[in-house]
Design a protein around this motif. Structure first.
Motif, PDB file in Angstrom:
ATOM      1  N   VAL A   1       0.867  -1.176   0.000  1.00 57.06           N
ATOM      2  CA  VAL A   1       0.000   0.000   0.000  1.00 57.06           C
ATOM      3  C   VAL A   1       0.905   1.228   0.000  1.00 57.06           C
ATOM      4  CG1 VAL A   1      -1.780   1.269   1.234  1.00 57.06           C
ATOM      5  CG2 VAL A   1      -1.806  -1.236   1.229  1.00 57.06           C
ATOM      6  N   ALA A   2       0.897   1.977  -1.105  1.00 58.90           N
ATOM      7  CA  ALA A   2       1.789   3.119  -1.246  1.00 58.90           C
ATOM      8  C   ALA A   2       1.082   4.227  -1.993  1.00 58.90           C
ATOM      9  CB  ALA A   2       3.067   2.701  -1.980  1.00 58.90           C
ATOM     10  N   GLY A   3       1.382   5.463  -1.615  1.00 62.12           N
ATOM     11  CA  GLY A   3       0.784   6.603  -2.280  1.00 62.12           C
ATOM     12  C   GLY A   3       0.107   7.531  -1.288  1.00 62.12           C
ATOM     13  N   SER A   4      -0.599   8.510  -1.817  1.00 56.64           N
ATOM     14  CA  SER A   4      -1.403   9.421  -1.003  1.00 56.64           C
ATOM     15  C   SER A   4      -2.835   8.915  -1.021  1.00 56.64           C
ATOM     16  CB  SER A   4      -1.331  10.844  -1.585  1.00 56.64           C
ATOM     17  OG  SER A   4       0.012  11.291  -1.619  1.00 56.64           O
ATOM     18  N   MET A   5      -3.388   8.634   0.146  1.00 56.23           N
ATOM     19  CA  MET A   5      -4.629   7.867   0.231  1.00 56.23           C
ATOM     20  C   MET A   5      -5.754   8.422  -0.628  1.00 56.23           C
ATOM     21  SD  MET A   5      -6.746   6.554   3.574  1.00 56.23           S
ATOM     22  CE  MET A   5      -5.490   5.331   3.917  1.00 56.23           C
ATOM     23  N   ALA A   6      -5.935   9.732  -0.655  1.00 54.66           N
ATOM     24  CA  ALA A   6      -7.047  10.312  -1.392  1.00 54.66           C
ATOM     25  C   ALA A   6      -6.965  10.029  -2.888  1.00 54.66           C
ATOM     26  CB  ALA A   6      -7.097  11.821  -1.156  1.00 54.66           C
ATOM     27  N   TYR A   7      -5.777   9.674  -3.371  1.00 49.46           N
ATOM     28  CA  TYR A   7      -5.582   9.424  -4.799  1.00 49.46           C
ATOM     29  C   TYR A   7      -5.326   7.954  -5.102  1.00 49.46           C
ATOM     30  CZ  TYR A   7      -5.009  14.469  -4.581  1.00 49.46           C
ATOM     31  OH  TYR A   7      -5.212  15.802  -4.343  1.00 49.46           O
ATOM     32  N   MET A   8      -5.374   7.098  -4.076  1.00 53.90           N
ATOM     33  CA  MET A   8      -5.105   5.675  -4.267  1.00 53.90           C
ATOM     34  C   MET A   8      -6.251   4.983  -4.991  1.00 53.90           C
ATOM     35  SD  MET A   8      -3.390   4.255  -0.769  1.00 53.90           S
ATOM     36  CE  MET A   8      -1.935   4.991  -0.047  1.00 53.90           C
TER      37      MET A   8
END
Length: 459
Positions: free
Chosen positions: A179-186
């Motif tokens: 799980v990687a990234g900025s949550m709102a854009y996942m």
């Protein structure tokens, strides 16, 4: 008897690149691990963005491998819609990456100013980012952090993707699971932890397009849990006045990007990939060959008379930095056996890179099982050739030269954050009257007039 002036140290442009090769200009950004400032190559006079990362900090935060991976990925990429790596090197305190300079600011900065953007502007950014993703995915690279903060504009208004800190190589044979990234854009498949490929970048691009058009994201939640559930289960909804803001073709494109099933998502292999996206009605007026050559006129041109970044970065560097950045000689008696494991990794794997001398290369190739392995072969498939001195004095086609910019009166610095003095190797700068009002030394008291000048200065 006159005072003696110390002789400036001669710069070896034929040797490995280091910080002595650059003039240090203004600080323009700050990230989780380091800072960004504008620099000018003393020989070619081209302007770049210098990203410098403190070794002790990334070691403490266990991020050494991420930085090494980011640098290696950037060494492979050469796209007109990416902030490409041009040089890399290190000293005893920092790791340095010299990247294409974007003077137009990031889309988050402009979004905060405007609230939302016109459809033709957003469509242009989506098209150029689609080309960037096409270039990355061909190399087997997934970015995983597409968001307005990571899309930068050049002085003409063209969009470029940056920040490859969590980008990785992928293969069609083995899905990614972290799980990687900025949550709102996942993408939903990332949050669901069921495995994913480069398809996640197209979802994120859809979220970005929605946010730029309407000033808010399609999925929201007050907690991480509620946001996750919204992304996994809620249907995409548009504002009541959406049809007054965006054409039916634009709304259809957004729905295509925000398909939960990657096989049905616009831009993904299941729907025909990038070529099918190019044929979408929203882009019917675009000549993609012209776009790829960056010959299309951007619908929005950043104001070069204003600072397109947060001026507080410069003030912080000036007022709060105890150890301002400057070129330092390396310890000639460095013993790798006495270093910690993290520092040994940085010394051995963050090697000097100079795009004028070294070819782009991939550190990752697939073995027979489909696993990515690091071999350090060139992009052409040959082994890494020894470097040569040919090409010194040349610059890439997209390079920004200081004499081509309206900000030619940039404050140049060496030892201090904003010093009028310049080192040897590239001559001496003669600041204009306006730029001299912006210069100071860390040994001098900071005056209110200076701070106001920094805030309102275009650079």
């Amino acid at each position: 008897m006159g005072a003696l002036c110390c002789k400036p140290e001669e710069i070896d442009f034929e040797g490995p690149v280091d910080l002595w090769h650059f003039y240090l200009l203004r600080s323009v950004g700050k990230g989780a691990f380091g800072k960004v400032r504008v620099v000018q190559h003393k020989k070619t006079k081209a302007l770049y963005a210098l990203k410098y990362i403190n070794k002790a900090r990334i070691s403490k935060q266990r991020a050494v491998n991420n930085i090494i991976q980011e640098r290696r990925l950037l060494e492979e990429i050469d796209s007109p819609f990416v902030c490409n790596l041009r040089f890399a090197f290190q000293d005893d305190e920092n790791l340095f990456m010299v990247l294409d300079l974007m003077l137009g600011g990031d889309l988050r900065f402009h979004l905060d100013r405007l609230g939302c953007m016109k459809e033709e502007v957003v469509r242009f950014y989506v098209a150029e980012m689609a080309l960037a993703l096409g270039d990355l995915h061909k190399l087997g690279i997934v970015h995983r952090d597409i968001k307005p903060d990571n899309i930068l504009l050049d002085e003409k208004g063209h969009a470029h993707l940056t920040d490859f800190n969590i980008a990785v190589h992928f293969t069609d044979r083995r899905p990614l699971t972290s799980v990687a990234g900025s949550m709102a854009y996942m993408a939903p498949e990332v949050l669901a932890k069921r495995g994913y490929f480069a398809t996640v970048d197209w979802w994120s691009l859809g979220v970005v397009a929605y946010e730029l058009l309407f000033g808010k994201r399609p999925y929201r939640g007050k907690t991480n849990s509620t946001l996750t559930q919204a992304i996994l289960k809620d249907q995409v909804r548009f504002p009541e006045n959406a049809e007054e803001i965006v054409s039916p073709e634009g709304l259809d494109c957004l729905r295509g990007f925000l398909q939960r099933d990657p096989k049905k998502r616009l831009g993904c292999p299941g729907t025909g990939g990038l070529e099918a996206l190019k044929r979408h009605p929203w882009f019917r007026e675009y000549d993609w060959d012209v776009l790829e050559r960056k010959e299309a006129t951007p619908p929005f041109e950043p104001d070069s008379k204003k600072a397109n970044f947060d001026a507080t970065h410069e003030l912080e560097e000036l007022l709060l930095e105890d150890n301002p950045l400057k070129a330092r000689k390396r310890n000639p008696n460095l013993d790798l056996s006495e270093l910690s494991a993290d520092y040994r990794v940085m010394e051995q794997h963050f090697l000097p890179y100079d795009y004028l001398r070294q070819p782009r290369k991939s550190w990752f190739v697939l073995d027979e099982s489909g696993t990515a392995a690091s071999h350090g072969v060139s992009a052409s498939g040959t082994s890494d050739p020894s470097t040569s001195s040919s090409g010194l004095g040349k610059v890439h086609a997209q390079a920004i030269r200081i004499d081509e910019q309206p900000m030619a009166d940039l404050g140049m610095g060496t030892n201090s954050a904003l010093s009028a003095s310049v080192g040897a190797g590239g001559g001496r700068a003669t600041p204009s009257a306006r730029s001299r009002a912006h210069l100071t030394s860390t040994a001098q008291p900071v005056k209110t007039e200076l701070l106001v000048a920094l805030i309102h200065s275009p650079f």
